[in-house]
Design a protein around this motif. Structure first.
Motif, PDB file in Angstrom:
ATOM      1  N   GLU A   2       0.837  -1.201   0.000  1.00  0.00           N
ATOM      2  CA  GLU A   2       0.000   0.000   0.000  1.00  0.00           C
ATOM      3  C   GLU A   2       0.872   1.252   0.000  1.00  0.00           C
ATOM      4  O   GLU A   2       0.633   2.208  -0.729  1.00  0.00           O
ATOM      5  CB  GLU A   2      -0.816  -0.060   1.296  1.00  0.00           C
ATOM      6  N   LYS A   3       1.885   1.229   0.850  1.00  0.00           N
ATOM      7  CA  LYS A   3       2.782   2.374   0.938  1.00  0.00           C
ATOM      8  C   LYS A   3       4.113   2.038   0.278  1.00  0.00           C
ATOM      9  O   LYS A   3       4.638   0.939   0.436  1.00  0.00           O
ATOM     10  CB  LYS A   3       3.064   2.729   2.400  1.00  0.00           C
ATOM     11  N   HIS A   4       4.654   3.019  -0.380  1.00  0.00           N
ATOM     12  CA  HIS A   4       5.966   2.842  -0.975  1.00  0.00           C
ATOM     13  C   HIS A   4       7.021   2.879   0.124  1.00  0.00           C
ATOM     14  O   HIS A   4       6.987   3.729   1.001  1.00  0.00           O
ATOM     15  CB  HIS A   4       6.225   3.964  -1.987  1.00  0.00           C
ATOM     16  N   THR A   5       7.944   1.921   0.087  1.00  0.00           N
ATOM     17  CA  THR A   5       9.044   1.953   1.043  1.00  0.00           C
ATOM     18  C   THR A   5      10.343   1.761   0.272  1.00  0.00           C
ATOM     19  O   THR A   5      10.336   1.276  -0.859  1.00  0.00           O
ATOM     20  CB  THR A   5       8.919   0.819   2.075  1.00  0.00           C
ATOM     21  N   SER A   6      11.414   2.097   0.913  1.00  0.00           N
ATOM     22  CA  SER A   6      12.681   2.075   0.187  1.00  0.00           C
ATOM     23  C   SER A   6      13.103   0.662  -0.195  1.00  0.00           C
ATOM     24  O   SER A   6      13.824   0.457  -1.153  1.00  0.00           O
ATOM     25  CB  SER A   6      13.774   2.734   1.018  1.00  0.00           C
ATOM     26  N   VAL A  28      11.159   8.118   9.728  1.00  0.00           N
ATOM     27  CA  VAL A  28      10.144   7.239  10.315  1.00  0.00           C
ATOM     28  C   VAL A  28       8.969   7.067   9.358  1.00  0.00           C
ATOM     29  O   VAL A  28       8.513   8.043   8.752  1.00  0.00           O
ATOM     30  CB  VAL A  28       9.668   7.783  11.680  1.00  0.00           C
ATOM     31  N   GLN A  29       8.541   5.834   9.215  1.00  0.00           N
ATOM     32  CA  GLN A  29       7.304   5.584   8.485  1.00  0.00           C
ATOM     33  C   GLN A  29       6.442   4.647   9.334  1.00  0.00           C
ATOM     34  O   GLN A  29       6.957   3.672   9.887  1.00  0.00           O
ATOM     35  CB  GLN A  29       7.604   4.935   7.129  1.00  0.00           C
ATOM     36  N   LEU A  57       0.684  -2.342  14.281  1.00  0.00           N
ATOM     37  CA  LEU A  57       1.401  -1.214  13.693  1.00  0.00           C
ATOM     38  C   LEU A  57       2.878  -1.552  13.580  1.00  0.00           C
ATOM     39  O   LEU A  57       3.444  -2.239  14.430  1.00  0.00           O
ATOM     40  CB  LEU A  57       1.245   0.049  14.547  1.00  0.00           C
ATOM     41  N   GLY A  58       3.485  -1.051  12.525  1.00  0.00           N
ATOM     42  CA  GLY A  58       4.924  -1.169  12.354  1.00  0.00           C
ATOM     43  C   GLY A  58       5.502   0.230  12.231  1.00  0.00           C
ATOM     44  O   GLY A  58       4.998   1.042  11.461  1.00  0.00           O
ATOM     45  N   VAL A  59       6.517   0.483  13.025  1.00  0.00           N
ATOM     46  CA  VAL A  59       7.154   1.792  12.953  1.00  0.00           C
ATOM     47  C   VAL A  59       8.562   1.588  12.398  1.00  0.00           C
ATOM     48  O   VAL A  59       9.448   1.067  13.085  1.00  0.00           O
ATOM     49  CB  VAL A  59       7.174   2.473  14.337  1.00  0.00           C
ATOM     50  N   ASP A  60       8.709   1.958  11.132  1.00  0.00           N
ATOM     51  CA  ASP A  60      10.002   1.819  10.452  1.00  0.00           C
ATOM     52  C   ASP A  60      10.882   2.973  10.913  1.00  0.00           C
ATOM     53  O   ASP A  60      10.573   4.134  10.658  1.00  0.00           O
ATOM     54  CB  ASP A  60       9.757   1.876   8.941  1.00  0.00           C
ATOM     55  N   VAL A  61      11.953   2.644  11.623  1.00  0.00           N
ATOM     56  CA  VAL A  61      12.812   3.708  12.170  1.00  0.00           C
ATOM     57  C   VAL A  61      14.141   3.811  11.402  1.00  0.00           C
ATOM     58  O   VAL A  61      15.132   4.345  11.915  1.00  0.00           O
ATOM     59  CB  VAL A  61      13.054   3.515  13.687  1.00  0.00           C
ATOM     60  N   GLY A  62      14.142   3.294  10.181  1.00  0.00           N
ATOM     61  CA  GLY A  62      15.241   3.589   9.258  1.00  0.00           C
ATOM     62  C   GLY A  62      16.450   2.691   9.355  1.00  0.00           C
ATOM     63  O   GLY A  62      17.201   2.546   8.395  1.00  0.00           O
ATOM     64  N   SER A  63      16.677   2.065  10.509  1.00  0.00           N
ATOM     65  CA  SER A  63      17.825   1.167  10.628  1.00  0.00           C
ATOM     66  C   SER A  63      17.603   0.182  11.750  1.00  0.00           C
ATOM     67  O   SER A  63      16.875   0.456  12.721  1.00  0.00           O
ATOM     68  CB  SER A  63      19.110   1.949  10.894  1.00  0.00           C
ATOM     69  N   GLY A  64      18.262  -0.948  11.608  1.00  0.00           N
ATOM     70  CA  GLY A  64      18.188  -1.971  12.640  1.00  0.00           C
ATOM     71  C   GLY A  64      18.782  -1.486  13.952  1.00  0.00           C
ATOM     72  O   GLY A  64      18.311  -1.867  15.039  1.00  0.00           O
ATOM     73  N   PRO A  96      10.465  -1.554  -3.922  1.00  0.00           N
ATOM     74  CA  PRO A  96      10.643  -0.554  -4.972  1.00  0.00           C
ATOM     75  C   PRO A  96       9.396  -0.265  -5.792  1.00  0.00           C
ATOM     76  O   PRO A  96       9.292   0.791  -6.395  1.00  0.00           O
ATOM     77  CB  PRO A  96      11.745  -1.159  -5.848  1.00  0.00           C
ATOM     78  N   LEU A  97       8.458  -1.173  -5.804  1.00  0.00           N
ATOM     79  CA  LEU A  97       7.311  -0.981  -6.677  1.00  0.00           C
ATOM     80  C   LEU A  97       6.071  -0.657  -5.877  1.00  0.00           C
ATOM     81  O   LEU A  97       5.342  -1.549  -5.469  1.00  0.00           O
ATOM     82  CB  LEU A  97       7.094  -2.252  -7.485  1.00  0.00           C
ATOM     83  N   SER A  98       5.801   0.587  -5.630  1.00  0.00           N
ATOM     84  CA  SER A  98       4.616   0.934  -4.856  1.00  0.00           C
ATOM     85  C   SER A  98       3.394   0.530  -5.659  1.00  0.00           C
ATOM     86  O   SER A  98       3.309   0.739  -6.864  1.00  0.00           O
ATOM     87  CB  SER A  98       4.601   2.438  -4.562  1.00  0.00           C
ATOM     88  N   GLY A  99       2.427  -0.020  -4.934  1.00  0.00           N
ATOM     89  CA  GLY A  99       1.249  -0.494  -5.649  1.00  0.00           C
ATOM     90  C   GLY A  99       1.569  -1.786  -6.370  1.00  0.00           C
ATOM     91  O   GLY A  99       0.929  -2.793  -6.169  1.00  0.00           O
TER      92      GLY A  99
END
Lengths: 424, 424, 424, 424
Positions: free
Chosen positions: B171-175, B349-350, B358-365, B178-181
């Motif tokens: 649903e959401k594009h993330t790094s 943050v995403q 909920l998942g909170v993507d904080v950019g790095s492990g 690569p293929l949103s949608g």
């Protein structure tokens, strides 16, 4: 139409053999919802070594639940797990000087085998596994590749690679086990592994059962198993002992191989380990093998089963008391004494087994099917195994009362005689 | 040295993140053996949807044990199983006009996936499976081939064949997505499958999660999932929906895909299905697919788990009351309201998810690891997931009291802010 | 630095054994660019059955080129191919009542084996192939999986699946061939194939050589090969006979198995078939097997080699004259008479073979290497084969003059004696 | 019934398209045994770049045979090989500063690809290969796994593992090539390879053709191929360029990629390399890759083909003279000028290609089949390729006389027009 006929998958199996709805059960007796009672010589396919609703386990589990003990905790530490591990180390490992580590995984035997295969491949840097004819090791793809029975293999839908089978070295010669003793097979393998032009490379591991339960109650020849271990050591392969069905007291000792004078690198346990039927699986892995794991590499949601630890702790307590295993061996002798005359009476019958696991090979799947059905109609649960389902397996709870054991044995012998007479 | 350090396998994982010994737990609170208390936003990796030691389930289970209900029965019929199946059919399947059969197997999610792969291959006569980037489906060899994460795949020790991966249509594009949608991927596959010289053959099945939980809480785009189903139908492949972590109420409806307007051929359930943490796994399989099973082809010792049926029956009862799921959705909104401002505050943050996942993507492990550790020190259990472990996942029990939810959220937000500020 | 050292791949092999630059050759004599002359007991690894630059073939080929005969034509019809096929049918197939079809493919032995495996799998609907210890069948991935030698297998870089190896039933017992005769292996396989729980399924084909040339000149026991064919028929598998090195007259009859009283379903030919060293490969396939091919399914640019047809036609003509094969058998006896005393003289020496293919097992690769080097220094080309390269193979052109044969044999015996004496 | 109908395998293919018996041929003209003459726009599927029975080659070969030059020598050194290697190094490699080693193997393109895959896997320690949609790389099991066309793959009879396909980045957009340019695919792969949770691991090699000949004459986009090489370098994979059909002068330069500004690690050559139709195959391998070979690891009886070296040496001489390739480019322009108007005239026609290889996509296999048959009846040999056989390929000898070229082109255009008009 019952909910089962309406909604349960066509894959359902045992319910076709015992077409009733079970309701309650206690030790070796089970009741259906019509009030009919059955003596249980099947024990949940080897799970219920301590009987249905074992009183000591019931009490321990209820107490644990009442005090809000943590029920589910993946591989976090818990007091339930701590107690179980301490008991297991003290009662089982330390007296045998076993340095093995305990690994918990998804609580099924097949999962234990999958984990064993992974660590064997990792530790040796090799891919191939050698398993044996009539071996049974589970249903998931890695374990299934080790299982010999085509009825199960055929459901994979993809090739089952990286495992080859060799003839199992059974103590007794059987018609589907062409190599009695099987010593030659080991020597043959040794030559083949040494020869760089043979097409054979030493495997990561040999995966073997001391007693092939599903495979038809084939007991490994002691010398053969020792030779196999020697070959494994020689060629740098691990010995993985799948003690899932035959372990936990079934044969008269905790491990089925306690009197084989072998020292497996990995031992797979499940079924009886949890004591009263809740799932658990555990591998015992030598530290020098175990160290190859990285944290979390083989996960599983249900790998910490507190109720199984609580009941399993009670199960371990049985092994603190020497008289328990004496009783098992004694009952095993009773079983053998009642059943072995069938061998003399019927040329097609062969009796195999050890302790409280007997297999009665009745020559054909049809005979076995009839015997199972007749026993059931007569209030006794037994099940078939082996090539073509031609072996009837007797695995009552180790805690079965003497009277139930006698009644069940009498019922069984009566029906074997009837069927075998009709068949001849 | 504790028994864990002495004797537990090096593979142990979560206990390294939470280095205490847990003792008791109730609903969303867990206590260690030193009396420290923790709010649980992890819920046994999605198992404990109804909290630890749910009172209704406790009572039902204890009653069942007290009356000597059959605990273990493989796939024989039992009254516990009957009741569970009737409830599930009535509350879940019938209102949705779902004709699916229920298949029980070894009580782990991975076992459910293995069974789903087998029946898909059997029903189509094909071997290949398409799974998706960041998908997680289990640890046994067949399921592991579908799991995308190399940290797990690398432990296989053999090639993982017959599965290929395609980009998940999030649903959401993330790094790392690569293929949103991802609509283009579906159309591309359609062209490739039609072209006999493309090297692509239609698979037996597409295996997909509505929400990739372990994969980093990636929510599937609704249109993409519909397009995927359309493609599957077109090319004669099955759609297998792995709802093991996101199902059973977690997203505000029983199935995570209830509002996706799709109709999967096979649905895998486990984790939350048993209600309070004892193992269970079940596939829902359309009759025209299920009929390809032969009896007993995918067995498993622990496939009839009576305690899980008894507790699970109580779990199903929650879904009879519409207010329960309303409450879940309401709590989900509360969570999102508290957490989403982090997205505005920190560019790295995403926030992703649905209902009470909920998942909170904080950019790095590294960031995620710090946050998890800080929360734990502050009495809150959360865990990391996603590529490189860079997403902190919030999955409290659905039954968490409002106050615990607020306290936990406040703790969480505070530590994310602290860590992210330090990191920037 | 020579162009070879500068620019030829490190994989180059034979040029390291014979470190000269060959220039011209005629029948059994070869000259290097310094004018040194060598007697050739290697014959291009079995290709040059009719000697270097066979006069009849030279003339036929030059005539064909001069008249602008079509040189390259894939699998189109040509007059050269027509003539070859007519001769082959008339001289080889018809007298033996062989109904086999001729299939041409990329002109290498490995390609013939690949095609044979494909049609066996297609015709039986099975995937597995059984090959044998010490078997050699080629280098491309399908054929390589059948080759037993790990020195070659190790270069694959991927698992070599769908082939298993069983001990070859050699006429003579050897230390790396543990089962002399090997009859038991066949009976053991029969039992295993019949048993649905053995883990063994009947293969698509058994792939075997009458004489394992690269494998160390192991001659198959006649009864064993007949039993193998009987087993194949029984279990619905094909018998593929790889006659690439031993065929085309080498053993004193056109096919190496002419006196074995067997009837293979597929026969692979290459090497000597083209007569004077240009590439060709051909499978003979029974019509009921061959009919499973669809046109063009196994293509290959060079599958119609007109020069090989032209020279090969001359080669076939040799078999129209009974005295030719009599001569081969006579020379074979000469070879054996000269070489077999080595067996009596040295306990580590074993002589094996048939017709004009002899293998002298000298107990170790080091011994063999020394013998090969010494012979070369003394003007004789021989090469090593077998496990660890410990067998020196003697395969002079069938057309070698008596004098060259005697000279070469004397040189060979002299150097074996010298090396074996030094080694003892 | 002809010998072909009686005795040739059902697999025969081209002879069904051209149902005559060819007898003689010279440059671009071929005669059947009835005296009918054909202009050859097929050139042995790209082998006969210098025409049938090229005079210079004929003379050189006959001289070589007359003086008893060594015809067959495996990978021993010979003067013929020495001369060929020196010429190739001097004329082809040195002017391009290519440090590559030359590796000879069994003389088929598929064998060259098999060897390339082995060394790529060995040098990287990885197993997976990425190939591309519509790619054609041969028929033996390793190469076949890289070939995209299901008509060939389906004959394998076993799963084709360790290779995955991605969309080829063609210069021109085609209906079966959904990603024109394909730049996105490369970027997408880069993201996937970087992400440890994507299920994608970097391969051992990317295997690609500059121009997919069998695949339908798809010309790679220059930027795409450069991007692919950059990706390969980034992820530690090799770039293998299969120039078997498009190389050796066909496109107007020796290598088909001479104007692509790339530097492949391994280049596969065969077909045209030997000059006049006798088999040869050669890989060019960078020394740092080649050094991973051990001597003799990829053998092959026919890997030293002296006649091919002799004729091939004459072929190399053509490239010493700049006017030769100018002529090729000029003829290529002639071809394009004559054929490209078909694109304007018929919306379903697309013309693709480079130099003297043109593909005319006529929209369906039926159209192409008709055109091929009509041309043949009218004395012109052309063949179909591409998805469903819908592309007619024009590859006349590079040495074709201007007049034959014009005649053939006129015939071809006339029949395309007739068929396409009838089809619309």
């Amino acid at each position: 139409m019952s909910i089962f006929e309406q909604r349960e998958s066509e894959i359902r199996g045992y319910c076709r053999v015992y077409p009733v709805v079970f309701d309650t059960a206690s030790n070796a007796r089970q009741k259906d919802d019509q009030g009919n009672e059955y003596i249980d010589f099947f024990a949940g396919a080897g799970v219920l070594n301590f009987g249905h609703n074992n009183e000591r386990m019931k009490r321990a589990v209820i107490d644990y639940i009442e005090r809000d003990g943590v029920t589910h905790h993946l591989d976090m530490h818990s007091t339930a797990k701590q107690t179980f591990m301490e008991s297991f180390a003290k009662t089982i490992l330390e007296p045998r000087d076993m340095p093995h580590k305990m690994q918990f995984m998804g609580p099924t035997g097949t999962n234990a085998v999958e984990a064993a295969l992974k660590i064997a491949r990792r530790a040796t840097g090799r891919t191939e596994i050698v398993a044996f004819t009539h071996g049974f090791h589970g249903m998931t793809l890695g374990a299934l590749a080790c299982t010999a029975n085509q009825a199960f293999r055929g459901a994979a839908g993809v090739p089952l690679n990286h495992v080859s089978h060799f003839p199992f070295g059974a103590e007794k010669h059987t018609s589907d086990n062409p190599l009695s003793g099987g010593k030659d097979v080991i020597e043959q393998l040794r030559v083949l592994y040494r020869d760089g032009s043979s097409g054979f490379l030493p495997p990561a591991a040999f995966l073997v059962e001391t007693i092939q339960a599903e495979g038809g109650v084939n007991v490994a020849d002691k010398k053969w198993l020792q030779d196999l271990q020697a070959l494994a050591r020689e060629v740098g392969a691990l010995l993985i002992l799948d003690d899932i069905q035959a372990g936990c007291g079934r044969t008269g000792s905790f491990f089925s191989f306690d009197d084989y004078d072998i020292d497996p690198d990995v031992i797979c346990l499940a079924k009886g380990l949890g004591g009263w039927g809740t799932p658990i699986a555990m591998n015992l892995v030598k530290p020098e093998v175990d160290k190859h794991w990285k944290p979390g590499e083989h996960t599983g949601t249900f790998r910490g089963q507190a109720l199984s630890f609580v009941a399993g702790n009670e199960a371990i307590a049985y092994f603190d008391d020497a008289s328990f295993l004496q009783g098992v061996r004694h009952k095993g002798e009773t079983m053998l004494k009642k059943v072995s005359p069938l061998e003399d009476k019927f040329s097609k019958v062969q009796v195999r087994g050890k302790g409280m696991m007997l297999g009665v090979d009745v020559g054909s799947g049809d005979n076995a099917k009839q015997i199972v059905a007749d026993c059931f109609a007569d209030g006794l649960l037994v099940a078939a195994c082996g090539s073509g389902g031609r072996v009837v397996k007797l695995i009552p709870p180790l805690t079965i009362p003497e009277e139930d054991l006698q009644t069940g044995l009498a019922t069984f012998v009566r029906h074997v005689e009837k069927v075998m007479e009709a068949a001849s």
